[in-house]
Design a protein around this motif. Sequence first.
Motif, PDB file in Angstrom:
ATOM      1  N   HIS A 205       0.824  -1.218   0.000  1.00 25.89           N
ATOM      2  CA  HIS A 205       0.000   0.000   0.000  1.00 25.89           C
ATOM      3  C   HIS A 205       0.855   1.263   0.000  1.00 25.89           C
ATOM      4  O   HIS A 205       0.714   2.117  -0.874  1.00 25.89           O
ATOM      5  N   ILE A 206       1.735   1.403   0.978  1.00 24.40           N
ATOM      6  CA  ILE A 206       2.550   2.612   1.092  1.00 24.40           C
ATOM      7  C   ILE A 206       3.728   2.507   0.126  1.00 24.40           C
ATOM      8  O   ILE A 206       4.452   1.508   0.135  1.00 24.40           O
ATOM      9  N   PRO A 207       3.967   3.520  -0.700  1.00 25.19           N
ATOM     10  CA  PRO A 207       5.093   3.466  -1.631  1.00 25.19           C
ATOM     11  C   PRO A 207       6.436   3.476  -0.898  1.00 25.19           C
ATOM     12  O   PRO A 207       6.572   4.069   0.186  1.00 25.19           O
ATOM     13  N   LEU A 208       7.426   2.842  -1.519  1.00 23.52           N
ATOM     14  CA  LEU A 208       8.796   3.017  -1.036  1.00 23.52           C
ATOM     15  C   LEU A 208       9.159   4.490  -1.080  1.00 23.52           C
ATOM     16  O   LEU A 208       9.671   5.056  -0.115  1.00 23.52           O
ATOM     17  N   PHE A 209       8.903   5.109  -2.222  1.00 25.14           N
ATOM     18  CA  PHE A 209       9.107   6.547  -2.391  1.00 25.14           C
ATOM     19  C   PHE A 209       8.152   7.048  -3.457  1.00 25.14           C
ATOM     20  O   PHE A 209       7.545   6.252  -4.183  1.00 25.14           O
ATOM     21  N   LEU A 210       8.031   8.362  -3.551  1.00 23.88           N
ATOM     22  CA  LEU A 210       7.130   8.979  -4.520  1.00 23.88           C
ATOM     23  C   LEU A 210       7.826   9.374  -5.809  1.00 23.88           C
ATOM     24  O   LEU A 210       7.231   9.327  -6.883  1.00 23.88           O
ATOM     25  N   GLN A 211       9.100   9.784  -5.695  1.00 20.35           N
ATOM     26  CA  GLN A 211       9.859  10.183  -6.879  1.00 20.35           C
ATOM     27  C   GLN A 211      11.303   9.706  -6.856  1.00 20.35           C
ATOM     28  O   GLN A 211      11.855   9.355  -7.882  1.00 20.35           O
ATOM     29  N   ALA A 241       9.510  -4.709 -10.163  1.00 26.14           N
ATOM     30  CA  ALA A 241       8.612  -3.574  -9.953  1.00 26.14           C
ATOM     31  C   ALA A 241       7.917  -3.694  -8.607  1.00 26.14           C
ATOM     32  O   ALA A 241       7.637  -4.801  -8.133  1.00 26.14           O
ATOM     33  N   VAL A 242       7.646  -2.529  -8.004  1.00 21.09           N
ATOM     34  CA  VAL A 242       6.852  -2.440  -6.785  1.00 21.09           C
ATOM     35  C   VAL A 242       5.674  -1.525  -7.084  1.00 21.09           C
ATOM     36  O   VAL A 242       5.852  -0.353  -7.415  1.00 21.09           O
ATOM     37  N   PHE A 243       4.457  -2.068  -6.982  1.00 15.88           N
ATOM     38  CA  PHE A 243       3.240  -1.303  -7.240  1.00 15.88           C
ATOM     39  C   PHE A 243       2.567  -0.960  -5.916  1.00 15.88           C
ATOM     40  O   PHE A 243       2.430  -1.812  -5.046  1.00 15.88           O
ATOM     41  N   SER A 244       2.123   0.288  -5.791  1.00 19.19           N
ATOM     42  CA  SER A 244       1.476   0.716  -4.558  1.00 19.19           C
ATOM     43  C   SER A 244       0.408   1.763  -4.857  1.00 19.19           C
ATOM     44  O   SER A 244       0.181   2.147  -6.008  1.00 19.19           O
ATOM     45  N   GLY A 245      -0.252   2.245  -3.790  1.00 25.19           N
ATOM     46  CA  GLY A 245      -1.268   3.281  -3.893  1.00 25.19           C
ATOM     47  C   GLY A 245      -0.993   4.348  -2.845  1.00 25.19           C
ATOM     48  O   GLY A 245       0.082   4.914  -2.786  1.00 25.19           O
ATOM     49  N   MET A 258      14.842  -1.260 -10.778  1.00 25.42           N
ATOM     50  CA  MET A 258      13.507  -1.570 -10.260  1.00 25.42           C
ATOM     51  C   MET A 258      12.569  -0.382 -10.451  1.00 25.42           C
ATOM     52  O   MET A 258      12.892   0.750 -10.099  1.00 25.42           O
ATOM     53  N   ASP A 259      11.392  -0.669 -10.992  1.00 21.82           N
ATOM     54  CA  ASP A 259      10.363   0.343 -11.224  1.00 21.82           C
ATOM     55  C   ASP A 259       9.513   0.487  -9.964  1.00 21.82           C
ATOM     56  O   ASP A 259       9.001  -0.514  -9.440  1.00 21.82           O
ATOM     57  N   VAL A 260       9.377   1.707  -9.459  1.00 21.86           N
ATOM     58  CA  VAL A 260       8.502   1.989  -8.316  1.00 21.86           C
ATOM     59  C   VAL A 260       7.290   2.748  -8.854  1.00 21.86           C
ATOM     60  O   VAL A 260       7.424   3.872  -9.335  1.00 21.86           O
ATOM     61  N   VAL A 261       6.119   2.112  -8.801  1.00 22.91           N
ATOM     62  CA  VAL A 261       4.924   2.614  -9.471  1.00 22.91           C
ATOM     63  C   VAL A 261       3.866   2.960  -8.420  1.00 22.91           C
ATOM     64  O   VAL A 261       3.432   2.089  -7.661  1.00 22.91           O
ATOM     65  N   VAL A 262       3.477   4.221  -8.388  1.00 20.26           N
ATOM     66  CA  VAL A 262       2.454   4.689  -7.454  1.00 20.26           C
ATOM     67  C   VAL A 262       1.217   5.064  -8.268  1.00 20.26           C
ATOM     68  O   VAL A 262       1.267   5.981  -9.090  1.00 20.26           O
ATOM     69  N   SER A 263       0.125   4.347  -8.040  1.00 15.07           N
ATOM     70  CA  SER A 263      -1.092   4.560  -8.832  1.00 15.07           C
ATOM     71  C   SER A 263      -2.112   5.373  -8.061  1.00 15.07           C
ATOM     72  O   SER A 263      -2.314   5.170  -6.860  1.00 15.07           O
ATOM     73  N   SER A 264      -2.763   6.273  -8.756  1.00 19.63           N
ATOM     74  CA  SER A 264      -3.808   7.074  -8.138  1.00 19.63           C
ATOM     75  C   SER A 264      -5.028   6.204  -7.816  1.00 19.63           C
ATOM     76  O   SER A 264      -5.070   5.010  -8.121  1.00 19.63           O
TER      77      SER A 264
END
Length: 313
Positions: A205-211, A241-245, A258-264
């Motif tokens: 749920h919580i992103p590793l980072f936002l940018q 990849a790590v997907f989060s919200g 590694m792709d860190v993906v934060v979805s709205s």
Amino acid sequence: MSAAEAGGVFRRAQGRTLDAFPAEQEREWKGPFYFIQGADPQFGLMKAWSTGDCDNGGDEWEQEIRLTEQAIQAINKLNPKPRFFVLCGDLIHAMPGMPWRKEQTKDLQRVLRNVDRDIPLVLVSGNHDVGNVPTPETIAEFQETWGDDYFSFWVGGVLFLVLNSQFLYDASRCPTLKQAQDQWLDQQLSTAGQQKCQHAIVFQHIPLFLQSIDEDDDYFNLTKSVRKEMADKFTKAGIKAVFSGHYHRNAGGTYQNMDVVVSSAIGCQLGNDTHGVRVVVVTADKIVHRYYSLDELSERGIEGDLMDLMKEK
């Protein structure tokens, strides 16, 4: 229908895996496929946000019901079908012990019951689902209602890991449970690191980072020390990849390979993005993803260039 009976419909993850995907059938790569990632339907937040009282549960969630129904209708129409639909946490807004929690849960379960039975649901725990500072009791409630709070599963030769990111945020009231997830995760990453899978992907749920890995600590990311430790663990094991919200906006970046993906969110937007979900295509050598507004996905479906990727051998 009682809460327990309704919960049984969605207890998809038990024994730290998903029955929908028998591992012995899914460990081998069989060619490209895709899945849908959504996040934060969070029934109740839109009313709470509009009134400036986000600490309470929100006593209306008709908008979230409508949006989640729209997402499900759009996903059910897709052809070919996605292999699964993952919701990356904050299923409802009311925290454990808060008013409206049972009602929000009941309504979300009613809506989710309309997901095509051939599209398994993958449910990730968020901070509103288990509490900002989870306890053994809040974790047990989530497990009873929605299934395991962390687990792994295989789809078409790809290893997927679902984490309870609240253990990474603040496990001060449940240190033993955090330790159990840590040990389990190390075992799973060992499998990934031995390259016994085509790819390995994480949902939390919580992103590793936002940018950026070096950004300042924020409500919407993990602390620097934790994110660096986890990111290094993940990249060492070959996580792609790590997907989060959690952020209610689209964001993300890369760390090493590694792709860190934060979805709205499907639900309440806190920025300028639209209510939507992400289409993720997995090919033999890459993971390609694109965020779609619910209207776009409903009206036009998946674009041709992504569909073409699924035809590759």
